[in-house]
Write an enzyme that holds these catalytic residues in place. Sequence first.
Site, PDB file in Angstrom:
ATOM      1  N   SER A   1       0.851  -1.201   0.000  1.00 11.08           N
ATOM      2  CA  SER A   1       0.000   0.000   0.000  1.00 11.08           C
ATOM      3  C   SER A   1       0.873   1.232   0.000  1.00 11.08           C
ATOM      4  O   SER A   1       2.034   1.182   0.400  1.00 11.08           O
ATOM      5  CB  SER A   1      -0.893   0.040   1.244  1.00 11.08           C
ATOM      6  OG  SER A   1      -0.205   0.640   2.336  1.00 11.08           O
ATOM      7  N   ASP A   2       0.337   2.352  -0.415  1.00  9.91           N
ATOM      8  CA  ASP A   2       1.075   3.595  -0.220  1.00  9.91           C
ATOM      9  C   ASP A   2       0.929   3.995   1.255  1.00  9.91           C
ATOM     10  O   ASP A   2       0.165   3.399   2.018  1.00  9.91           O
ATOM     11  CB  ASP A   2       0.602   4.691  -1.189  1.00  9.91           C
ATOM     12  CG  ASP A   2       1.724   5.714  -1.427  1.00  9.91           C
ATOM     13  OD1 ASP A   2       2.665   5.763  -0.615  1.00  9.91           O
ATOM     14  OD2 ASP A   2       1.659   6.466  -2.423  1.00  9.91           O
ATOM     15  N   TYR A   3       1.677   5.013   1.624  1.00 13.18           N
ATOM     16  CA  TYR A   3       1.851   5.414   3.019  1.00 13.18           C
ATOM     17  C   TYR A   3       0.507   5.749   3.671  1.00 13.18           C
ATOM     18  O   TYR A   3      -0.150   6.718   3.289  1.00 13.18           O
ATOM     19  CB  TYR A   3       2.763   6.635   3.053  1.00 13.18           C
ATOM     20  CG  TYR A   3       3.479   6.900   4.337  1.00 13.18           C
ATOM     21  CD1 TYR A   3       4.823   6.570   4.485  1.00 13.18           C
ATOM     22  CD2 TYR A   3       2.840   7.507   5.400  1.00 13.18           C
ATOM     23  CE1 TYR A   3       5.510   6.837   5.656  1.00 13.18           C
ATOM     24  CE2 TYR A   3       3.509   7.769   6.574  1.00 13.18           C
ATOM     25  CZ  TYR A   3       4.842   7.438   6.697  1.00 13.18           C
ATOM     26  OH  TYR A   3       5.512   7.704   7.857  1.00 13.18           O
TER      27      TYR A   3
END
Length: 720
Positions: free
Chosen positions: A260-262
């Site tokens: 996932s992104d941050y």
Amino acid sequence: MKGHDARIEGLLGAMTLEEKIGQLNMLTADLAVTGPGMPADYMAELKAGRLGSMLNLYGIDLMRQVQRVAVEETRLGIPLFFGFDVIHGHRTIFPIPLAEAAAFDPELWEKTARIAAVEAAADGLTLTFAPMLDVARDPRWGRIAESAGEDPWLTARVAEAKVRGFQGKDLAAQDAVAATAKHLAAYGAVLAGREYAQVDVSERALHEIYLPPFRAAVAAGTAAIMPAFNDIAGVPLTAHAGVLRDLVRARWGFDGVMISDYNAIAELIPHGVAADLVEAAALALKAGVDIDMMATAYKRGLPAALQRGLVTLAEIDACVRRVLALKARLGLFDDPYRRRAPVMTAERIASHRHAAREAARRSIVLMTNRGGALPVASAPARVAVLGPLADIAEEMLGPWSGAGRGEEMVSYLAGLRQAWPRSRIDHARGVEIESDDTSGIPAAFDLARQADLVILCVGEARWMSGEGGSRARPGLPGRQAALADAVLGAGKPVIVLLTSGRPLLVPWLFERAEAVLAVWYLGSEAGHAVADVITGCFNPSARLPVTWPVEVGQIPIFYARLPTGRPIDPSFRYSSKYLDMANEPLFAFGHGLSYTRFDYANLSTSAPELRAGESIAVEVDVTNAGAVAGTETILLFVRDPVASISRPVLELRGMAKATLAPGERRSVRLTLAAEALAFPGPDLQPRLEPGEIEIFVGPAARADALLKTKARVVASTAKR
Ligand code: BGC
């Protein structure tokens, strides 16, 4: 991998639910000024088996220490992997991706990724959050700096080269790092160029424009993929089962990890598609996201999601299996300390710096050169190097600077002083990059008046592009326009070094300066590379990978537009045009001058017909018609003039380089495969339609710069 399969199954069988979810949990190190550090509470998480990977932790000693805890002090001894944003170099910094794309050179792209991987691995890293493959057509969006620009085909070539470069032949090698193709997908289409805003693109645009680079990365074997922060038509990518699971995993066969992104899993709540972390975790997991970066949504949400029946244990196991498989591929089970500092000998460092200089020179675009102001072959007696960006070495890092150190960068001023040791070189900033203070302008003006040559260094600060770097007015910040105006009025030849992470909309500057070099952010060797170009030691060959608009109102602007039923007709109001300005950009995709001139002639194809599964050769004679040697970048475009759906007026499908001595002529051969002419049909599957196609070859996406020929496609459907 057979032995690993047994090991992975054995581990899965031995793991508690908490340990399984732990493998899916990625946390960041502290990024202190002094360098990364391991937060104490994360150490406790690690020991309890609740942490599977980390980001932003690098430095071989620290990492060995943390890895030792994972291997020796956790119940199952599963090693961690370590990810970091190694975007355009690790310690040696290369040009930003947009700049490097301008080199139109896959070998170069691969080489700089290889060096970045060697340095990153020497710092203990095992994965990079790169390459960034978002097709970007909006200079307001700061992340255009991290992209390869506007073209899907070019971005796909970057994807292949970067994946090869980062991962090498064997992901388990001591100097290999896993690549992460990001951000899947269409992040570049954020509304009005505003960071993290909504995206609404058609299925066709998604499949034709935004997905092909990811497809290429998957075909090249990327180990990881990062879904984007944005939604597409209301479905955030972090929860987009249609794209992540059904398309990328099921149809493309991607079996690596999705990271996932941050904090993106938790952000499914403000996106408005999950009521709480439990729902958010379930949505992401079901869509196919294996690793939760920094949201701890899996840790906090998955146990309840399992209880509520929103996810199954088999689905969690599938994610864990993929994470363990990545660790196995990286060789971490065989030797968790495999990435260790090779002796970074002086020779090796020098060779990396040499590559950085080469990459930087090849990324500089000569935008204008009135009356042959450049190159400056003999050192002028007196030079004024002016402007706020002339001597800030740290600015050369650009956005995303890896482990690069400002003090190791070469500023423009430093590079010019080395190139012209006997010239008197004066420097004044005039103004700051962003400030209202104009009190330094008179002094800069005086220096300009006394000089034989002025080099004016203006542009953006590095923090103004990259993530969170959207600008509604992508021009010169602060009072730099006033400085430029004064200096341009000094009556001396002015060469502008335009530093930016995007096309900067300063038409007046291009108009008034003798020459402008788009220097982007060139990295470690910026100053030397710029001096090489100014002095003529290097003849520029880079080309814009992005259309350069005149005005914000033209954005988004790109060359591969669809034809309209009412093409522009200046005398007809009801045609496709603006009332108050031209449709044309300031500089076309592919624009970039050289110190010599190249002529194109005799465009031909090896066969008049093209069948599915076959290719033809496209040949053109290129002559260096000038007085110095140079390298020409040759672009091949196609157009399908009549198809079942309207096709773009031009589409890039090939590139080549020719380095020619003055007067030399060469026949350049490019390959055009039938598949390159296919486009998504109504079922979104590639479809090759029979009929005539137009083939264009030349330096840029400008009708008057291209030679044209034709061929016929003889087929009905393309094989995948
Ligand atoms: C960015 C990613 C990056 C990640 C980790 C995010 O904010 O969107 O591109 O890889 O942070 O630093």
